[in-house]
Design an enzyme around this catalytic site. Structure first.
Site, PDB file in Angstrom:
ATOM      1  N   CYS A 236      -2.598   9.181   2.443  1.00  0.00           N
ATOM      2  CA  CYS A 236      -2.247   8.619   1.131  1.00  0.00           C
ATOM      3  C   CYS A 236      -3.332   8.917   0.103  1.00  0.00           C
ATOM      4  O   CYS A 236      -3.042   9.228  -1.047  1.00  0.00           O
ATOM      5  CB  CYS A 236      -2.010   7.121   1.252  1.00  0.00           C
ATOM      6  SG  CYS A 236      -3.369   6.236   2.030  1.00  0.00           S
TER       7      CYS A 236
ATOM      8  N   GLU B 244       0.891  -1.176   0.000  1.00  0.00           N
ATOM      9  CA  GLU B 244       0.000   0.000   0.000  1.00  0.00           C
ATOM     10  C   GLU B 244       0.917   1.211   0.000  1.00  0.00           C
ATOM     11  O   GLU B 244       1.450   1.591   1.034  1.00  0.00           O
ATOM     12  CB  GLU B 244      -0.853   0.014   1.276  1.00  0.00           C
ATOM     13  CG  GLU B 244      -1.854  -1.118   1.385  1.00  0.00           C
ATOM     14  CD  GLU B 244      -3.049  -0.943   0.475  1.00  0.00           C
ATOM     15  OE1 GLU B 244      -3.114   0.059  -0.265  1.00  0.00           O
ATOM     16  OE2 GLU B 244      -3.910  -1.829   0.486  1.00  0.00           O
TER      17      GLU B 244
END
Ligand code: NAP
Length: 455
Positions: free
Chosen positions: A263, A229
């Site tokens: 993010c 990720e």
């Protein structure tokens, strides 16, 4: 042994020091995890779910203490820290209530008497995690992993060791056996040795693209499965039929939430030419009005960045973008005050080849890009090395859906900021990584998807 030092980013003062553990201690802890795995994997989903509900209660009961700790260690506003802990409890309850369905055997009709797919746990999973959601990122990995019958070891970011220890304590308080969830306070230099340990079967990393490449290649050498990720530079396409008040409310919150360090934050705003000037006027007004300040004050909109070196790096990226022809609409100056603060900043008229267009700006800096029309906007949005989240803001939902389907990203949201949700898969494409977390897709990443055939 060396130490990790936590600095409160709002004050620049030292909060605590934590002793790192030695390679020998790492081996012992991982060996214990493997012993625990051999009994944990035999427990039923119901037994695991009972403990997971207890963990949700521990998180609820200690919400204030954990939230204060997160704010002190990495600077997010206290209200957002509290929400983070609440979300962690939600994830625990979601998997406690749904794992038996998500991992139920799947019958497949064949010529066999009986054939089906079953999902079995695989062992000790290593998680390398970032500081930006110091509780949530860990819970997002650990809860499905443990519910599936695996056990977890954590290498957390060096600046949030207090949160890592609190998490280990939370699992223990909930009644999980020793070794089910273990914190390893090691430097990133020791991660290679941990991955190579025979008892580690898989690795998940949430963090930057360079860290991901390094960990994935070591795991690859050892044929251990990974989920990555990584970073993002999410594009939001603002179409010419958008309600600009709503669009700029979303843009402001999207860019400044978690002090700009998410993010899936809205980072690049691709705005159609017909509304570009009006959007910019409203956006600049709202970004300017957002209050920067002490993250423990309830009325602070955004606090400091997590570390002074990260703030300085971001400022370097802003200066580079300006030297490449980007226009500064707001902010762009390091304030004269203690702490790792950086003001809400808008860079405008960005084009491919400029730093603020090509790379991730992990802080409160918005990149605004002018698009000729819808087709141009989609091309500009997709002109990125990343593909984590993306958004479309429009007055026409069907048009929004058509555009969303064309965006190259793991998620595309229409008229809403991208958020993670335990019911839906989360992850990226391109340099944003691979594999998925959350939902049934996430929990099935670290299992043996096993075929049974009976004649
Ligand atoms: P980072 O520097 O990559 O650190 C993440 C974790 O990896 C930390 O535990 C760090 O340990 C460790 N690490 C760093 N370099 C390593 C290496 N070479 N080998 C092994 N471990 C290593 O990232 P960050 O600054 O904490 O986080 C920001 C980045 O994470 C951004 O790019 C953001 O977009 C991304 N992110 C992605 C997601 C997602 O779900 N896709 C979520 C959150 C953040 P130390 O702290 O000890 O260096």
């Amino acid at each position: 042994m060396s130490k990790t030092v936590t600095i409160n980013p709002a004050t620049g003062e030292k909060v605590a020091e934590y002793e790192r553990i030695s390679p020998e201690e790492v081996k012992k802890k991982v060996a214990q995890s493997n012993i625990t795995f051999n009994s944990w994997k035999k427990r039923s989903y119901e037994e695991r779910a009972k403990l997971m509900h207890k963990l949700a209660e521990v998180l609820d009961d200690n919400r204030e203490e954990y939230a204060q700790l997160a704010t002190e260690e990495m600077g997010k506003t206290i209200g957002q820290s509290r929400k983070e802990i609440e979300k962690c409890a939600w994830i625990c309850r979601y998997y406690a209530d749904n794992t038996s369905t998500l991992l139920a055997n799947r019958t497949v009709e064949t010529e066999a008497t009986k054939s089906y797919v079953t999902f079995q746990p695989i062992g000790v999973v290593l998680a390398v995690m970032p500081w930006n959601f110091p509780f949530y990122q860990v819970i997002r990995f650990a809860v499905p992993a443990l519910m599936a019958g695996n056990v977890g070891v954590l290498k957390h970011a060096s600046n949030v060791q207090g949160c890592a220890i609190a998490l280990e304590g939370a699992f223990a308080k909930a009644g999980f056996p020793e070794g089910a969830f273990t914190n390893l306070n090691v430097s990133s230099n020791l991660v290679k040795e941990v991955i190579e340990n025979d008892n580690i079967v898989a690795v998940t990393l949430t963090g930057s693209d360079p860290a991901g490449r390094s960990v994935a290649s070591i795991a690859g050498q050892n044929l251990k499965k990974t989920v990555m990720e990584l970073g993002g530079s999410d594009a939001y396409v603002i179409l010419d039929d958008a309600d600009l008040e709503e669009a700029t409310d979303l843009a402001t919150f999207g860019r400044l939430q978690n002090n700009g360090q998410t993010c899936i934050a809205a980072k690049r705003f691709v705005v159609l030419d017909a509304i570009y000037d009006e959007f910019m006027g409203l956006f600049a007004k709202k970004m300017k009005a957002a209050k920067m300040g002490d993250p423990t004050d309830d009325d602070t909109y955004y606090g400091p960045m997590a570390r002074a070196d990260l703030r300085d790096e971001l400022h370097g990226q802003v200066e580079k973008t300006l030297s490449q022809g980007g226009k500064l609409v707001l902010g762009g100056t390091i304030p004269e005050r203690k702490g790792a603060y950086y003001p809400a900043t808008i860079l405008a008229d960005l084009e491919p080849g400029m730093e603020g267009f090509d790379n991730e700006l992990f802080g409160p800096v918005a990149s605004v890009i002018r698009a000729k029309d819808e087709k141009d906007a989609i091309e500009l949005a997709n002109n990125s090395q990343f593909g984590l989240g993306s958004g479309v803001i429009t007055g026409d939902k069907e048009r929004g859906e058509r555009v969303a389907l064309k965006l190259e990203a793991g998620s595309s949201f229409v008229n809403k900021l991208v958020v993670s949700d335990p019911r839906l898969p989360f992850g990226g494409v391109k340099n944003s990584g691979y594999g998925r977390e959350l939902s049934g897709y996430g929990i099935r990443e670290f299992v043996n998807t096993k075929t049974i055939w009976i004649n």
